[in-house]
Write a protein that holds these residues in place. Sequence first.
Motif, PDB file in Angstrom:
ATOM      1  N   TRP A   3       0.828  -1.209   0.000  1.00  0.00           N
ATOM      2  CA  TRP A   3       0.000   0.000   0.000  1.00  0.00           C
ATOM      3  C   TRP A   3       0.858   1.253   0.000  1.00  0.00           C
ATOM      4  O   TRP A   3       0.464   2.266  -0.559  1.00  0.00           O
ATOM      5  N   LEU A   4       2.044   1.194   0.603  1.00  0.00           N
ATOM      6  CA  LEU A   4       2.908   2.371   0.633  1.00  0.00           C
ATOM      7  C   LEU A   4       3.403   2.704  -0.763  1.00  0.00           C
ATOM      8  O   LEU A   4       3.382   3.861  -1.179  1.00  0.00           O
ATOM      9  N   SER A   5       3.822   1.710  -1.521  1.00  0.00           N
ATOM     10  CA  SER A   5       4.257   1.977  -2.887  1.00  0.00           C
ATOM     11  C   SER A   5       3.073   2.435  -3.728  1.00  0.00           C
ATOM     12  O   SER A   5       3.233   3.245  -4.633  1.00  0.00           O
ATOM     13  N   GLY A   6       1.874   1.927  -3.424  1.00  0.00           N
ATOM     14  CA  GLY A   6       0.680   2.382  -4.111  1.00  0.00           C
ATOM     15  C   GLY A   6       0.400   3.853  -3.833  1.00  0.00           C
ATOM     16  O   GLY A   6       0.028   4.598  -4.735  1.00  0.00           O
ATOM     17  N   ALA A   7       0.588   4.269  -2.597  1.00  0.00           N
ATOM     18  CA  ALA A   7       0.395   5.681  -2.242  1.00  0.00           C
ATOM     19  C   ALA A   7       1.416   6.556  -2.954  1.00  0.00           C
ATOM     20  O   ALA A   7       1.087   7.641  -3.448  1.00  0.00           O
ATOM     21  N   ARG A   8       2.644   6.071  -3.034  1.00  0.00           N
ATOM     22  CA  ARG A   8       3.685   6.830  -3.735  1.00  0.00           C
ATOM     23  C   ARG A   8       3.357   6.921  -5.220  1.00  0.00           C
ATOM     24  O   ARG A   8       3.498   7.974  -5.832  1.00  0.00           O
ATOM     25  N   GLN A   9       2.891   5.823  -5.807  1.00  0.00           N
ATOM     26  CA  GLN A   9       2.495   5.830  -7.217  1.00  0.00           C
ATOM     27  C   GLN A   9       1.387   6.848  -7.454  1.00  0.00           C
ATOM     28  O   GLN A   9       1.418   7.587  -8.434  1.00  0.00           O
ATOM     29  N   ASP A  11       0.723   9.519  -5.697  1.00  0.00           N
ATOM     30  CA  ASP A  11       1.279  10.873  -5.573  1.00  0.00           C
ATOM     31  C   ASP A  11       2.008  11.289  -6.850  1.00  0.00           C
ATOM     32  O   ASP A  11       1.839  12.404  -7.342  1.00  0.00           O
ATOM     33  N   TYR A  12       2.833  10.400  -7.375  1.00  0.00           N
ATOM     34  CA  TYR A  12       3.561  10.698  -8.612  1.00  0.00           C
ATOM     35  C   TYR A  12       2.603  10.899  -9.784  1.00  0.00           C
ATOM     36  O   TYR A  12       2.786  11.793 -10.605  1.00  0.00           O
ATOM     37  N   ALA A  13       1.587  10.048  -9.861  1.00  0.00           N
ATOM     38  CA  ALA A  13       0.620  10.152 -10.947  1.00  0.00           C
ATOM     39  C   ALA A  13      -0.134  11.478 -10.870  1.00  0.00           C
ATOM     40  O   ALA A  13      -0.308  12.166 -11.878  1.00  0.00           O
ATOM     41  N   ARG A  14      -0.578  11.853  -9.668  1.00  0.00           N
ATOM     42  CA  ARG A  14      -1.300  13.114  -9.504  1.00  0.00           C
ATOM     43  C   ARG A  14      -0.391  14.292  -9.867  1.00  0.00           C
ATOM     44  O   ARG A  14      -0.823  15.234 -10.520  1.00  0.00           O
ATOM     45  N   ARG A  15       0.875  14.208  -9.473  1.00  0.00           N
ATOM     46  CA  ARG A  15       1.823  15.266  -9.829  1.00  0.00           C
ATOM     47  C   ARG A  15       1.977  15.370 -11.341  1.00  0.00           C
ATOM     48  O   ARG A  15       1.936  16.462 -11.915  1.00  0.00           O
ATOM     49  N   ASP A  16       2.122  14.226 -12.009  1.00  0.00           N
ATOM     50  CA  ASP A  16       2.255  14.227 -13.468  1.00  0.00           C
ATOM     51  C   ASP A  16       1.022  14.820 -14.147  1.00  0.00           C
ATOM     52  O   ASP A  16       1.138  15.574 -15.119  1.00  0.00           O
ATOM     53  N   LEU A  17      -0.157  14.488 -13.640  1.00  0.00           N
ATOM     54  CA  LEU A  17      -1.382  15.019 -14.227  1.00  0.00           C
ATOM     55  C   LEU A  17      -1.545  16.513 -13.941  1.00  0.00           C
ATOM     56  O   LEU A  17      -2.055  17.257 -14.784  1.00  0.00           O
ATOM     57  N   ASP A  18      -1.075  16.972 -12.784  1.00  0.00           N
ATOM     58  CA  ASP A  18      -1.090  18.413 -12.491  1.00  0.00           C
ATOM     59  C   ASP A  18      -0.158  19.159 -13.440  1.00  0.00           C
ATOM     60  O   ASP A  18      -0.480  20.252 -13.920  1.00  0.00           O
ATOM     61  N   VAL A  19       1.007  18.566 -13.712  1.00  0.00           N
ATOM     62  CA  VAL A  19       1.947  19.166 -14.668  1.00  0.00           C
ATOM     63  C   VAL A  19       1.316  19.225 -16.060  1.00  0.00           C
ATOM     64  O   VAL A  19       1.413  20.236 -16.756  1.00  0.00           O
ATOM     65  N   LEU A  20       0.642  18.151 -16.465  1.00  0.00           N
ATOM     66  CA  LEU A  20      -0.031  18.126 -17.757  1.00  0.00           C
ATOM     67  C   LEU A  20      -1.081  19.232 -17.832  1.00  0.00           C
ATOM     68  O   LEU A  20      -1.140  19.968 -18.824  1.00  0.00           O
ATOM     69  N   ALA A  21      -1.896  19.370 -16.806  1.00  0.00           N
ATOM     70  CA  ALA A  21      -2.922  20.414 -16.797  1.00  0.00           C
ATOM     71  C   ALA A  21      -2.272  21.792 -16.893  1.00  0.00           C
ATOM     72  O   ALA A  21      -2.771  22.676 -17.607  1.00  0.00           O
ATOM     73  N   GLY A  22      -1.143  21.982 -16.226  1.00  0.00           N
ATOM     74  CA  GLY A  22      -0.419  23.242 -16.304  1.00  0.00           C
ATOM     75  C   GLY A  22       0.145  23.497 -17.696  1.00  0.00           C
ATOM     76  O   GLY A  22       0.090  24.630 -18.197  1.00  0.00           O
ATOM     77  N   ARG A  23       0.674  22.458 -18.319  1.00  0.00           N
ATOM     78  CA  ARG A  23       1.187  22.600 -19.694  1.00  0.00           C
ATOM     79  C   ARG A  23       0.070  22.964 -20.656  1.00  0.00           C
ATOM     80  O   ARG A  23       0.246  23.813 -21.535  1.00  0.00           O
ATOM     81  N   LEU A  24      -1.082  22.325 -20.503  1.00  0.00           N
ATOM     82  CA  LEU A  24      -2.217  22.642 -21.362  1.00  0.00           C
ATOM     83  C   LEU A  24      -2.687  24.076 -21.130  1.00  0.00           C
ATOM     84  O   LEU A  24      -2.957  24.822 -22.082  1.00  0.00           O
ATOM     85  N   ALA A  25      -2.774  24.471 -19.871  1.00  0.00           N
ATOM     86  CA  ALA A  25      -3.211  25.836 -19.555  1.00  0.00           C
ATOM     87  C   ALA A  25      -2.231  26.869 -20.104  1.00  0.00           C
ATOM     88  O   ALA A  25      -2.647  27.908 -20.634  1.00  0.00           O
ATOM     89  N   SER A  26      -0.936  26.579 -20.015  1.00  0.00           N
ATOM     90  CA  SER A  26       0.081  27.493 -20.558  1.00  0.00           C
ATOM     91  C   SER A  26      -0.048  27.632 -22.066  1.00  0.00           C
ATOM     92  O   SER A  26       0.291  28.669 -22.631  1.00  0.00           O
TER      93      SER A  26
END
Length: 126
Positions: A3-9, A11-26
Amino acid sequence: MGWLSGARQADYARRDLDVLAGRLASAGVSTTALDPARLAEIDQHAAAVRDILTSEGGTAGVVELAAYAQGVLDAAAEAGWTPESHTTASVESTTNWIVLRLLAVCALTDSSPAGDVPDIDPLLFT
């Protein structure tokens, strides 16, 4: 401790999707200025993505959404498209599909529960 590695995954996935949303907005692409017809198209793309991810018993969690978005970005990059190269004046159907699909993934991410963690141990909550 899977479950810990799942939580880390997650977090990383949400970060990547936030970056994508930022790139699209830019690049001037977001759902805030879209007309109802475009929003309906995004809703249709979101339903298609959800169907693809859950078709064989899978889930449409944040990790799966990030992997799907990366696949779309990889295929788009092979065709020479990136969010930074996108222009809002472009009406080419392929570019339009990519943008709508990525916006749909971002919309699904926004609607995904914050506690969406794969492989969590259910015994932690008993």
